[in-house]
Each structure stands twice: as structure tokens, then as C-alpha cells.
Design a protein around this motif. Sequence first.
Motif: not given
Length: 496
Positions: A248, A393, A397, A417, A420-421
Amino acid sequence: MSVLKKLAGQTAVYGVSSIVGRVLTYLLVPVYTAYFAAAEYGIVTGLYAYVSFLNVVFTYGMETTFFRFANRPGADRRELYDRVLSLLLVSTVVLTVLLALLARPLLSLLEIPPGHEQYAIWIALILGLDTLTAIPFARLRLENKARRFAGIKLAGIVLNVGLNLFFIVFCPCLLKAGIARPLVEAIYNPGLGVGYVFLANLFASAATLLLLGRELLDFRFRFNLGWLRPLLAYAFPLMLMGLAGMVNETLDRILLPKWLPEGFYPGKSSLTAVGIYGACYKLSIFMSLVIQAFRYAAEPFFFAQSTEKNSPATFAMILKWFTICCAIIFVGISLNAEDFGAVFLRRPEYREGLAVVPVLLLANLFLGVYYNLSVWFKLTDKTYYGTYIGAGGAVLTIVLNFVLIPVLGYMGSALATLACYFLMAVLCWRLGERHFPVPYPMARLGLWLLLAAVLVAVGWQVKVSDWWLRHAWHMGLTVLFLVALYVVERPQRAVR
């Protein structure tokens, strides 16, 4: 609040090595972007992306495992230290030799031409040396020796920065001026170029290992796989989680040259695009600094607090103020990204990617929130949940980079990014509510982050050409956010 102050104090001490050290390292960005073309800096960015992956493989979750088992009732911390460090010593030697032998294939993945194999060999040695310092540093954190930890970390960083400046700036200047030419030519090779970035890091890593001599001399080799089996069982999911986290965090800089269509950025190679993206990514370092300093202090702190009756309320309070502090950083840096870019990104070609900075800052903010929320599966020994979340995640990504890079270039990587987070933080929160309920004020924090994002978007969309008016406009938006925080949160703090 006394507990919060204690954590803040430890975070501040660790921050000396983390924040001051990172700032010193970050001051090299103007040097790199002034002396190296974006394609050359792309080599540095790409290889250090691999370092992030391999660092997880080399340590395979043993730092967190060391903290967990050291805090169990009746734990023999001295024996645990010897066992864990013995295991890492054996595995590090094997992995370092293997990586050095695979130097050419590694460079081929980054499309780096032959003749630079020494870069990968130096990277292997750096990884090996850094791995051997991991458990001694963890021991210092466990024993609350934050000052020694910070001092050694900072010394290594200062040496790294000094060697970079010596080889990249000082030696070329001496040659150009004709000063001490025989001596300079004996120690400096102009053809090595960006290789000095890795060589300086190697010397600094070796010096850091020597500075930990007291902890290493106290080590006794004890290798017993049977005794280590429960440690490995706890650490293995953490390693998978770490690898997923590196997917990620850094895979975009590996995938970008592979999936970026030829000619997407006219007149620029794929390595140039990686160099631009990597340099602009550095502007999100201000968020990363806070997160790293916080993690150094928080991990042993959370384990120590886990047996307290009011620990859930403590964890909720920590997340609240951590998120608010990071939101202030997000607003302040995002609205002034052009000014930071002008100072730190010396060549105009690097500043073409500044639009990714707010996206990456917000992404790192959610990563910090995830680290806070992840305490539940570490305290309940359900680390496999972290693996599942990280894997989810990682899949997102890869998919989003595959879809967005051909369409949006490195902005696609930045958005991937962020997505994903955000997903990881939400999943960790929802799962944590089932297994380790904590009264996090999620609705309130969500509104603060939404307000911060709106203010940043408005600041970027409303363009002001005059320098003074632009700064007044951005300062006004920042002050508006601070005033809103003060008005709403101060009564809450006073009640507490």
C-alpha cells in the motif's frame, strides 16, 4: 490527562530522533533535486521502494513480537532478547547473501541498465545492518531509554546527511575549484553519481550498529527453534500485514514505470515520472514524521496500558487528539504546497507533480488513524485480522493502480493510496467494535476531516495570482479551521 501527557512526553523525545532526523534527511531533497535529474532520482526512489518491502521480510514482525512477549507475566526479558536477536542474526546473514546474489534481476525490474549492480549489493548490506539494530532499539524502547534511543538514531542520521553533502556537494565543488585535487580524486568518483546516496546510507548504518555496542555486547547467542515457535506464530501474521502495508505504501513507485503508457508525459521517461512522484511524495513527510514519532512511543505504551480498567477511554482520547493534530498539519501543508515545492524541489520539472501532495497527506493521515485503531488486534492476539485488513488494502492498491495509472498517471497512484488507507481504517474500526470495543468519537472526527478536506479543496480551486493575496487567502482558511477547532473542542477539554 496525565496518561496522555506521559505519552505525549515520550512521543516528543522519540520525535527528536524521528522529526529532527527526518527534517535533516529531508533537507537533502533540495540537494538531490538540484544535482540529479528526475530520471536519476527515479533510481533512488525505486530502489528505496524495494528496501521498504525487504525491510519487512528481514525483520518479519519480531519487534512487535518482542514487545508483546516481554510484557507477559513472568517473562524473562533477558532470555527473550537473546532468543529473538539470535534468530534475526541467522536469518539476516542468509537473506543478505541471497539478495546480493540477486542484484542484477532486482535492477532489471526497475529498468536500470547494467553496470550498477553495486547499488543492489549496498542495499543488501544496508538492510542487513539495519535489521541487526532492530531488537537492540526495541529493547531501549521497552526499557524507556528514549534519550539513548533518540541519540543513537540521530547520530546515524546526521552522519548519513553529512556524507551525502560531502560526496554530492562538497567534493564536486573542490574539484571545480581545483582545491586539493589529488586528495579528492583519491576518495571521490564523479561517475558514481546517485550511488553516493546508497554508500552514505551504508556507512551510517554501520556506525549505528557500532553505537549500539553496549546492547550488542550484552547479547548471548541462543538459537532454539522449538522455543521460538510461539514467537514465530505471533510474528508471521505481522509480517504478512507488514508486507501488505508496504504494498500500500510503496508499490505505486514500482508499478508506475511498468503501467504508465509510453508518452503519457510528453518528453519524459517512466523513471522521470517516478522521480517526480517520489520527490513530491517527500512533501507528505510532515505527516509521516508525526506518525512515526507517535508509533515509537505508542506501541509499548498501548501494551503497558492494556491491563488498566479505563484503557478504552484512554485509547479513544488518544485517537481524538492525534487525528485533530494531523488534520491541522494536513490543512497547513496542503494550502502552502506551492511554497514548500519552491523551497525543496529545486528543478521546475519536479514541481509539476505538486497536485498529489494534498492527496498523499490525507492518505497518510488515515494511515495514522489505522495505526491507532490497530491496537485491538495486537492486544487480543488476533494479529491475523491485521493480515486480512492489510491484504484487502493491498488488493485495492494493485487494482486501482492498474486502472488509474494509465488514465491519471501518478495522480492515479496517489488516489489509490488514499482509497487504500481509508478502507483499512474503516475496516479496522468496524472489526474492532466487535472484538475490543472502544468509544472512539468517529462521527466528530469524520466531520473535522471533512471540513479540512473542503477547505483544502477550496484553497486549491480558487486561484489567486498575487503572492501576498494568495498567502492571505490560504492563511485565512487555515485560521478558520483552527478557530473552529478551538470553539468546539475547548469546552470538551475543559469539562474533562
